[in-house]
Scaffold this active site. Structure first.
Site, PDB file in Angstrom:
ATOM      1  N   GLY A  20       0.412   1.652   4.900  1.00 38.59           N
ATOM      2  CA  GLY A  20       0.167   1.200   6.271  1.00 38.59           C
ATOM      3  C   GLY A  20       1.428   1.292   7.108  1.00 38.59           C
ATOM      4  NE  ARG A  24       5.287  -0.934   2.087  1.00 37.73           N
ATOM      5  CZ  ARG A  24       4.158  -1.564   2.387  1.00 37.73           C
ATOM      6  NH1 ARG A  24       3.014  -1.109   1.947  1.00 37.73           N
ATOM      7  NH2 ARG A  24       4.181  -2.646   3.102  1.00 37.73           N
ATOM      8  NE  ARG A  43      -0.487   7.027  20.088  1.00 40.44           N
ATOM      9  CZ  ARG A  43      -1.011   6.151  20.955  1.00 40.44           C
ATOM     10  NH1 ARG A  43      -0.974   4.876  20.710  1.00 40.44           N
ATOM     11  NH2 ARG A  43      -1.592   6.579  22.049  1.00 40.44           N
ATOM     12  NE  ARG A  87      -4.795  -0.070   2.107  1.00 39.74           N
ATOM     13  CZ  ARG A  87      -3.696  -0.628   2.646  1.00 39.74           C
ATOM     14  NH1 ARG A  87      -2.770   0.127   3.211  1.00 39.74           N
ATOM     15  NH2 ARG A  87      -3.516  -1.930   2.630  1.00 39.74           N
ATOM     16  CB  SER A  90       0.867  -5.560   0.928  1.00 41.65           C
ATOM     17  OG  SER A  90       0.512  -5.632   2.293  1.00 41.65           O
ATOM     18  CG  ASP A 204      -0.371 -12.619   1.412  1.00 38.88           C
ATOM     19  OD1 ASP A 204      -0.093 -11.453   1.733  1.00 38.88           O
ATOM     20  OD2 ASP A 204      -1.489 -13.122   1.597  1.00 38.88           O
ATOM     21  NE  ARG A 217       5.395  -8.486   2.277  1.00 36.76           N
ATOM     22  CZ  ARG A 217       4.313  -8.255   3.003  1.00 36.76           C
ATOM     23  NH1 ARG A 217       4.031  -7.045   3.396  1.00 36.76           N
ATOM     24  NH2 ARG A 217       3.525  -9.219   3.356  1.00 36.76           N
TER      25      ARG A 217
HETATM   26  N1  HPA Z   1      -4.769 -10.519   4.895  1.00 38.61           N
HETATM   27  C1  HPA Z   1      -4.997  -9.267   5.265  1.00 38.61           C
HETATM   28  N2  HPA Z   1      -4.287  -8.257   4.851  1.00 38.61           N
HETATM   29  C2  HPA Z   1      -3.257  -8.515   4.032  1.00 38.61           C
HETATM   30  C3  HPA Z   1      -2.969  -9.796   3.605  1.00 38.61           C
HETATM   31  C4  HPA Z   1      -3.767 -10.842   4.055  1.00 38.61           C
HETATM   32  O1  HPA Z   1      -3.554 -12.016   3.711  1.00 38.61           O
HETATM   33  N3  HPA Z   1      -1.882  -9.723   2.805  1.00 38.61           N
HETATM   34  C5  HPA Z   1      -1.537  -8.434   2.733  1.00 38.61           C
HETATM   35  N4  HPA Z   1      -2.363  -7.700   3.468  1.00 38.61           N
END
Ligand code: HPA
Length: 235
Positions: A20, A24, A43, A87, A90, A204, A217
């Site tokens: 994303g 990265r 962009r 993909r 995270s 997370d 990360r």
């Molecule tokens: N929500 C949505 N997308 C995410 C999250 C989350 O808590 N953590 C990492 N990507």
């Protein structure tokens, strides 16, 4: 050239990794690809092509959310001949057994987005990972003794929810984690007859409220990038 990618046809490989975060993409290209060349800065959505163990691979940032990813994936498939898309992202854990730093390899992705309701005239479509990519990634992760979970995830349109407990409903139905893109990727790849997979590192936890720091990360993402590159070229 496409609307959002300033490359010539042929400058982008058939195999593309999709983080994303465009930074990265830069980190992954510099750290893992041989002779990486940047082909897109439009962009700030950086894209690179280089070599991984003798195979040409591109790494293209997608931005956050299905609408942004869908722009890049549509153009990669239609204008640049991408055939294998992985993909690397995270995710937030929805379940206690899915811990920080673990990998989630997504068999399928539910969504709260309306994009497929629109596409399928109100009916439900069940997007799935490509089996070759999925099974190869699971096998390699097991061989490397990486802690991973294979199952369903949620691709949500909303990072910030009004109801702080809304995630529990998905968790009850076995959804492992939340991110914001895989459902769009699987749908567009299926339509084009291409192969797709999403692998995410747990950054997370909605269950424990823990989160990785930005430095943590970066270091945990290295295992995921290497796994994605190997799965993409071996499968
Ligand atoms: N929500 C949505 N997308 C995410 C999250 C989350 O808590 N953590 C990492 N990507």
């Amino acid at each position: 050239m496409s609307v959002h990618i300033s490359a010539e046809r042929g400058e982008i490989a058939e195999t593309v990794l999709l983080p994303g975060d465009p930074l990265r993409a830069e980190f992954a290209a510099e750290k893992f690809l041989k002779d990486a060349v940047c082909y897109n800065r439009v962009r700030g959505m950086l894209g690179f092509t280089g070599n991984w163990k003798g195979t040409r691979v591109s790494i293209q940032g997608t931005g956050m959310g299905i609408p942004s990813l869908n722009i890049y994936v549509n153009e990669l498939l239609r204008d640049f001949g991408a055939r294998t898309l992985v993909r690397i992202g995270s995710c937030g854990s929805y379940r206690r057994e899915v811990a920080l730093r673990d990998l989630v390899i997504a068999m399928t992705a539910s969504t709260d987005s309306a994009h497929n309701k629109l596409r399928f005239d109100g009916m439900d479509y069940a997007p799935a990972a490509n089996y070759e990519l999925f099974s190869t990634a699971c096998r390699l992760a097991a061989e490397r003794e990486l802690t991973f979970h294979a199952g369903g995830i949620l691709s949500s349109d909303t990072f910030y929810q009004d109801d702080p407990d809304a995630w529990k409903h998905w968790a009850q139905y076995g959804v492992l984690a939340v991110e914001m893109e895989a459902n769009g990727l699987y749908t567009l790849a299926a339509r084009a007859g291409a192969r797709a997979l999403a692998i995410c590192t747990v950054s997370d936890s909605l269950v424990t409220k823990e989160a990785l720091t930005p430095d943590e990360r970066q270091s945990t993402f290295a295992d995921m990038i290497e796994l994605a590159l190997d799965a993409a070229v071996e499968a």
